[in-house]
Design an enzyme around this catalytic site. Structure first.
Site, PDB file in Angstrom:
ATOM      1  CE  LYS A 158      34.686  47.147  46.654  1.00 36.32           C
ATOM      2  NZ  LYS A 158      33.605  46.200  46.565  1.00 36.32           N
ATOM      3  CG  HIS A 208      33.739  36.962  42.084  1.00 33.14           C
ATOM      4  ND1 HIS A 208      34.337  37.894  40.818  1.00 33.14           N
ATOM      5  CD2 HIS A 208      32.543  37.477  42.111  1.00 33.14           C
ATOM      6  CE1 HIS A 208      33.236  38.322  40.492  1.00 33.14           C
ATOM      7  NE2 HIS A 208      32.146  38.206  40.921  1.00 33.14           N
ATOM      8  CG  HIS A 235      40.021  43.943  38.705  1.00 32.75           C
ATOM      9  ND1 HIS A 235      39.435  43.445  39.734  1.00 32.75           N
ATOM     10  CD2 HIS A 235      41.021  44.733  38.959  1.00 32.75           C
ATOM     11  CE1 HIS A 235      39.962  44.157  40.843  1.00 32.75           C
ATOM     12  NE2 HIS A 235      40.945  44.946  40.366  1.00 32.75           N
ATOM     13  CD  GLU A 275      30.420  40.860  39.956  1.00 35.39           C
ATOM     14  OE1 GLU A 275      31.044  41.448  40.882  1.00 35.39           O
ATOM     15  OE2 GLU A 275      30.503  40.788  38.646  1.00 35.39           O
ATOM     16  CG  ASN A 289      27.575  42.125  36.664  1.00 35.44           C
ATOM     17  OD1 ASN A 289      28.139  43.557  37.172  1.00 35.44           O
ATOM     18  ND2 ASN A 289      28.102  41.301  36.944  1.00 35.44           N
ATOM     19  NE  ARG A 291      27.718  43.381  32.185  1.00 33.88           N
ATOM     20  CZ  ARG A 291      28.371  42.508  32.553  1.00 33.88           C
ATOM     21  NH1 ARG A 291      28.393  41.167  32.222  1.00 33.88           N
ATOM     22  NH2 ARG A 291      29.471  42.894  33.484  1.00 33.88           N
TER      23      ARG A 291
HETATM   24  C1  MV4 Z   1      36.507  43.753  47.250  1.00 35.95           C
HETATM   25  C2  MV4 Z   1      37.448  42.980  47.583  1.00 35.95           C
HETATM   26  C3  MV4 Z   1      37.608  42.572  49.040  1.00 35.95           C
HETATM   27  N1  MV4 Z   1      36.926  43.330  49.924  1.00 35.95           N
HETATM   28  N2  MV4 Z   1      35.750  44.367  48.455  1.00 35.95           N
HETATM   29  C4  MV4 Z   1      37.176  43.732  42.522  1.00 35.95           C
HETATM   30  C5  MV4 Z   1      36.225  44.507  41.728  1.00 35.95           C
HETATM   31  C6  MV4 Z   1      34.763  44.600  42.059  1.00 35.95           C
HETATM   32  N3  MV4 Z   1      34.124  43.342  41.558  1.00 35.95           N
HETATM   33  C7  MV4 Z   1      34.867  44.372  43.301  1.00 35.95           C
HETATM   34  N4  MV4 Z   1      36.298  43.943  43.735  1.00 35.95           N
HETATM   35  C8  MV4 Z   1      36.561  43.478  44.990  1.00 35.95           C
HETATM   36  N5  MV4 Z   1      35.817  44.011  45.975  1.00 35.95           N
HETATM   37  C9  MV4 Z   1      35.960  44.139  49.711  1.00 35.95           C
HETATM   38  N6  MV4 Z   1      35.185  44.692  50.625  1.00 35.95           N
HETATM   39  C10 MV4 Z   1      37.934  42.479  46.630  1.00 35.95           C
HETATM   40  C11 MV4 Z   1      37.655  42.726  45.346  1.00 35.95           C
HETATM   41  C12 MV4 Z   1      38.667  42.142  44.195  1.00 35.95           C
HETATM   42  C13 MV4 Z   1      38.046  41.187  43.265  1.00 35.95           C
HETATM   43  C14 MV4 Z   1      36.736  40.924  43.765  1.00 35.95           C
HETATM   44  C15 MV4 Z   1      36.434  39.642  42.973  1.00 35.95           C
HETATM   45  C16 MV4 Z   1      37.215  39.052  41.894  1.00 35.95           C
HETATM   46  C17 MV4 Z   1      38.469  39.513  41.729  1.00 35.95           C
HETATM   47  C18 MV4 Z   1      38.893  40.680  42.619  1.00 35.95           C
HETATM   48  C19 MV4 Z   1      40.342  41.112  42.291  1.00 35.95           C
HETATM   49  C20 MV4 Z   1      40.679  41.888  43.191  1.00 35.95           C
HETATM   50  C21 MV4 Z   1      39.969  42.549  44.389  1.00 35.95           C
END
Ligand code: MV4
Length: 446
Positions: A158, A208, A235, A275, A289, A291
């Site tokens: 990331k 999420h 996203h 989140e 976030n 905001r």
């Molecule tokens: C992750 C994940 C799986 N495992 N971290 C996407 C954007 C950011 N908010 C972090 N995200 C993710 N982090 C780990 N360790 C999967 C995602 C992710 C995701 C997270 C929330 C909502 C939609 C998503 C779509 C793809 C990947």
């Protein structure tokens, strides 16, 4: 309380903020680009200032021009809304240096949470559960490989300066790690000018779930429950609901208490959203976030609390209006984001709205900045409105949502309304059985 608030945003959120200002008797200043001269938030403001040409860099992101608009109008506070400069620590600092209140957290908290590594480190120290992974950034493949092998694959690379999914790459095996690291670094460099990355255990089927928090900046803080935002495409959230179908009362209470205690410890000020990924009954912090969020009306529907009124009150130095024990959660709410897009290809569909008839009735709210005859400009994001529906439980909410969507008439452009008509009839959605990948799998199949 403030005399005059400049709203450094546009569209539905600018109108939303204006409503709260008007209820408190605060004068409002709208800023707009030349493309938004006919926008509703300009028409309804007490004053308006044209701050530049359509590109956001020449208008809504242009700090000197926003500052000049404050000077011209004598605004004593600025509400940034979401997006644009809402999480720009430097903007918050500059306003404070000019004795203009930034309606939001301190620039220090914006900065800490804007860096995903310091955000995660802060969360961990505050006792918030985080995703297992590297302690800070990874500087080379050998270091990443050791951490990944200790955790087990798959892992996720990331971007430290990232968010919203940009600069993220999955490595399913050791052989994938090198390429995942270099690709994530290159994307991070291009998107944020910062190629720092970190790695985490990749959670494969999470939901999420985000927790709404509110603090007064003096060590008091409350949580306002959760929102399940798992239905996303690339996203981009498309539907959010509260409470989450995946949580029980015990897990809800526990995570709410952990998060509000953490916000008390750092003396957080204003609205914030913590989140999480939620998988197999466990929460894992990913971001915070600092905001107001697009989907805040979902929380307002189930708590009856106006979050923007609270933002204005706390920013002007007032105490929180509610103790935790006074916050109650009633019923179920679902928000559908109505985008000016083709419902299959998601291609933007700007143009003139030739007919606009929003739904109404008990438990139905439409937050939008458009009107019949309005011409949607092609320069900004495609959100034209949010349909928020409330019912005494999830089934009543879905029943009402089906009816409200059938009542919504928008002619002249394409919108995502037909997609929602389809989605709420899918058994998994009707039963709340979906994770963050559900929508893209569904769209890939259909
Ligand atoms: C992750 C994940 C799986 N495992 N971290 C996407 C954007 C950011 N908010 C972090 N995200 C993710 N982090 C780990 N360790 C999967 C995602 C992710 C995701 C997270 C929330 C909502 C939609 C998503 C779509 C793809 C990947």
């Amino acid at each position: 309380m403030f005399d005059k608030v400049l709203i450094a945003n546009r569209g539905e959120i600018a109108l939303r903020i204006q409503r709260a200002c008007k209820e408190l008797g605060i004068a409002t200043v709208a800023v707009h680009s030349t493309a938004d001269a006919d926008a509703m938030h300009v028409r309804l403001a007490d004053e308006s200032v044209c701050i530049g040409s359509p590109p956001a860099s020449d208008s809504y992101l242009n700090i000197p021009r926003l500052l000049a608009a404050c000077e011209i109008t004598g605004a004593d506070a600025v509400h940034p809304g979401y997006g644009f400069l809402s999480e720009n620590a430097r903007f918050a600092e500059i306003l404070e240096e000019h004795s203009i209140t930034f309606i939001g957290p301190t620039s220090e908290h914006i900065r800490i949470m804007g860096d995903k590594i310091t955000a995660k480190e802060t969360a961990r120290k505050l006792g918030i559960p985080v995703v297992p992974g590297s302690e800070g950034e990874v500087v080379n493949e050998a270091q990443a490989m050791k951490i990944a092998k200790d955790m087990g694959f798959p892992v996720l690379v990331k971007a430290t300066a990232g968010g919203g999914g940009r600069g993220m790459k999955v490595a399913h095996t050791a052989a994938d790690l090198g390429l995942a690291l270099s690709t994530a670094r290159a994307e991070a460099k291009a998107a944020f000018g910062n190629d720092s990355v970190y790695i985490e255990k990749y959670l494969q089927k999470p939901r999420h779930i985000e927790i709404q928090v509110f603090g007064d900046g003096r060590g008091n803080a409350v949580h306002l429950g959760e929102r399940d935002c798992s239905l996303q495409r690339r996203h981009q959230k498309i539907l959010e609901e509260s409470p989450s179908p995946a949580l029980n009362a015990e897990s809800r209470k526990k995570i709410g208490e952990v998060v509000s205690a953490a916000m008390k410890k750092i003396k957080y000020r204003g609205a914030g959203t913590v989140e999480f990924l939620f998988e197999d009954g466990e929460f894992y912090f990913i971001e915070m976030n600092t905001r107001l969020q697009v989907e805040h009306p979902v929380t307002e529907a189930v708590t009856g609390i106006d979050l923007v009124l609270e933002q204005l009150r706390v920013a002007s130095g007032a105490n929180l209006s509610y103790k935790q024990e006074e916050i109650t959660f009633s019923g179920h709410a679902i928000e559908c984001r109505i985008n000016a897009e083709n419902p299959r290809t998601f291609r933007p569909s700007p143009g003139q709205i030739t007919y606009w008839h929003p739904p109404g009735g008990l438990g139905v709210r439409v937050d939008s900045g458009v009107y019949q005859g309005y011409r949607i400009p092609p320069f900004y994001d495609s959100l034209i409105g949010k349909l928020i529906v409330h019912g005494k439980n999830r089934n009543e909410c879905l029943m009402r949502l089906r009816r409200a969507l059938s009542e919504f008439v928008i002619d002249g452009i394409e919108t995502t309304i037909p997609l929602f008509n389809e989605l709420i009839r899918q058994p998994d959605i009707a039963n709340g059985l979906y994770d963050i990948h559900w929508l893209e799998k569904y769209l890939g199949k259909s």
